[in-house]
Design an enzyme around this catalytic site. Structure first.
Site, PDB file in Angstrom:
ATOM      1  N   GLU A 164       0.806  -1.217   0.000  1.00  0.00           N
ATOM      2  CA  GLU A 164       0.000   0.000   0.000  1.00  0.00           C
ATOM      3  C   GLU A 164       0.845   1.276   0.000  1.00  0.00           C
ATOM      4  O   GLU A 164       0.773   2.090   0.922  1.00  0.00           O
ATOM      5  CB  GLU A 164      -0.940   0.015   1.209  1.00  0.00           C
ATOM      6  CG  GLU A 164      -1.938  -1.114   1.208  1.00  0.00           C
ATOM      7  CD  GLU A 164      -2.967  -1.030   2.330  1.00  0.00           C
ATOM      8  OE1 GLU A 164      -3.953  -1.771   2.259  1.00  0.00           O
ATOM      9  OE2 GLU A 164      -2.783  -0.215   3.266  1.00  0.00           O
ATOM     10  N   GLU A 360      -5.127  -8.655   1.068  1.00  0.00           N
ATOM     11  CA  GLU A 360      -5.732  -8.345   2.369  1.00  0.00           C
ATOM     12  C   GLU A 360      -7.228  -8.174   2.180  1.00  0.00           C
ATOM     13  O   GLU A 360      -7.679  -7.582   1.198  1.00  0.00           O
ATOM     14  CB  GLU A 360      -5.195  -7.041   2.982  1.00  0.00           C
ATOM     15  CG  GLU A 360      -3.796  -7.106   3.542  1.00  0.00           C
ATOM     16  CD  GLU A 360      -3.356  -5.771   4.158  1.00  0.00           C
ATOM     17  OE1 GLU A 360      -4.234  -4.997   4.627  1.00  0.00           O
ATOM     18  OE2 GLU A 360      -2.146  -5.504   4.165  1.00  0.00           O
TER      19      GLU A 360
END
Length: 456
Positions: A164, A360
């Site tokens: 991320e 995720e």
């Protein structure tokens, strides 16, 4: 019965700073989180800092057994840059021993390690030199990456560069949730650009060191859904996708920064400093696979009072509160499983159907002890329902040809979460904060059954 592809990866994701503990010992130097906690502990939930987290540094052997016990055939975690190269140059042999034992323990229990290099934990020595704002960070990261590939490449076949990357850009340079807590759009763009170059240089090093391995990047992808079909709302959604999704996904997979993004940044005096050769570096170092983290959609509308030139992202798009939304009240996030189908089709149709996986997906809930049964197990049916709904839509995308090879939940064991500490819990295993004892939740048993059947 909804079956998933053969050899599908069932596992969980975590990170070094959120699980290892021993954050300033065994040769490890300080990250920005270690520093920030000493400077401003009041910013952290209940003064819960990064020192101990889940103590996986000490408990990894038993934890790898726990992975196997709930059917995990893979796990994604990270290496701490500050542990492996405490000064950026010198290899810490204690770290080498630890990571080699850790990764081997995973393999010994039938768990494939997918190892990520950077999960928000910038070395403080690099921050003191300007951090990601400095072009020097690119070479520093590439050296770290090459060192890790050489030391652990015989054990690890799948690697990722960043988790991320948009988060350390936004949270550190726009919204003040990460150190250095600056609010400056142009500096944020420069940080993002250097991160992108660091990723590409790491991929370049990987091709030389581990030509038979696979390397990717993990991106948080929340599709932008416009409020309406109006031209203004549609433009806001396009700009949101440009900044939040395509800024990293296009270069990683397609090898170029979108022209529309370059134009948008230029029109608002936000272009980063670049050098000759940067475009070729990106073009020549695309990835083998993509990890996509998904929690919530991004709903947007045209901003009502936009500044020009733009001072913040909300000058390009504003948040839209969809009246029909379902919400996770503990995290404040919308629950919208269908977006995972939309992501699957996007990867198929726009990104050459590159191999990808859900890196995720999960549900954070506070005070989970409320759901403990008489035998001491947390009955987290809400988490099972959340995952099943998302897997339903993922299965639909796969059945329509999207090249998804795995699903990783966040997370394996309840972990420390930055400024939020242990407020919300996500794990298949609960962790007692006083004793660090682990105990499986109902969701862990459900996951084991799902993984063993390769579906549900």
């Amino acid at each position: 019965m909804k079956k998933f592809p053969e050899h599908f990866l069932w596992g969980a994701a975590m990170s070094a700073p959120q699980t290892e503990g021993q954050s300033l010992s065994h040769g490890k130097s300080a990250s920005t989180w270690d520093y920030w906690f000493t400077e401003a502990p009041e910013k952290f939930n209940q003064n819960q800092g990064p020192a101990d987290t889940s103590k996986m540094y000490d408990k990894y052997a038993a934890d790898c057994q726990r992975m196997q016990a709930i059917g995990m055939n893979s796990v994604r975690t990270s290496i701490a840059w500050t542990r492996l190269l405490p000064d950026g140059k010198t290899v810490n042999q204690e770290a080498v021993i630890f990571y080699r034992k850790y990764f081997q323990a995973m393999l010994d229990h039938g768990v494939e390690p997918i190892i990520n290099l950077f999960h928000f934990d910038l070395p403080m020595w690099l921050m003191d030199q300007g951090g990601w704002e400095s072009r020097d960070s690119v070479a520093a990261f590439a050296y770290y990456a090459e060192t890790a590939f050489k030391l652990f490449g015989d054990l690890v076949k799948k690697w990722t560069t960043f988790n991320e990357p948009m988060v350390h850009v936004e949270c550190g340079y726009l919204y003040q949730y990460h150190y250095p807590a600056i609010v400056d759009f142009k500096r944020a763009v420069q940080v993002g650009y250097h991160t992108l170059l660091a990723h590409a240089q790491a991929v370049e090093a990987f091709r030389k060191v581990l030509p038979k391995g696979e390397i990717g990047i993990i991106l948080n992808i929340s599709p932008s859904y416009p409020r309406s079909d109006s031209a203004e709302d549609q433009l806001a959604a396009q700009r949101s996708d440009l900044l939040n999704t395509r800024s990293f996904l296009d270069p990683a997979v397609l090898g170029n920064v979108p022209e529309e993004l370059v134009t948008l940044l230029a029109e608002n005096d936000l272009l980063p400093a670049v050098k000759a050769g940067d475009a070729a570096l990106l073009e020549e170092n695309t990835v083998d696979f993509i990890g996509l983290n998904y929690y919530q959609p991004r709903r947007v509308q045209a901003p009502e009072h936009a500044e020009s030139p733009a001072k913040m992202p909300h000058d390009f798009y504003a948040a839209y509160d969809w009246p029909e939304k379902r919400i996770n009240p503990y995290r404040g996030w919308e629950i919208y499983p269908k977006a995972l189908y939309d992501v699957a089709i996007m990867m198929k149709e726009t990104y050459h159907n590159i191999p990808w996986y859900v890196s995720e997906n999960g549900m954070g809930v506070a005070d989970e002890e409320r759901f403990m049964n008489a035998s001491g197990m947390i009955e987290d049916d809400y988490r099972i329902e959340f995952m099943q709904e998302h897997l339903d839509y993922l299965h639909q995308g796969i059945s329509e040809g999207s090249n998804c090879f795995g699903y990783h939940a966040w997370t394996f064991i309840d972990c420390w979460s930055w400024l939020n500490g242990y407020r919300n819990r996500y794990g298949f295993y609960s962790m007692d904060l006083a004793t660090y004892e682990r105990s499986v939740k109902k969701s862990g048993l459900w996951f084991k059954a799902t993984a063993e059947k390769n579906g549900f």
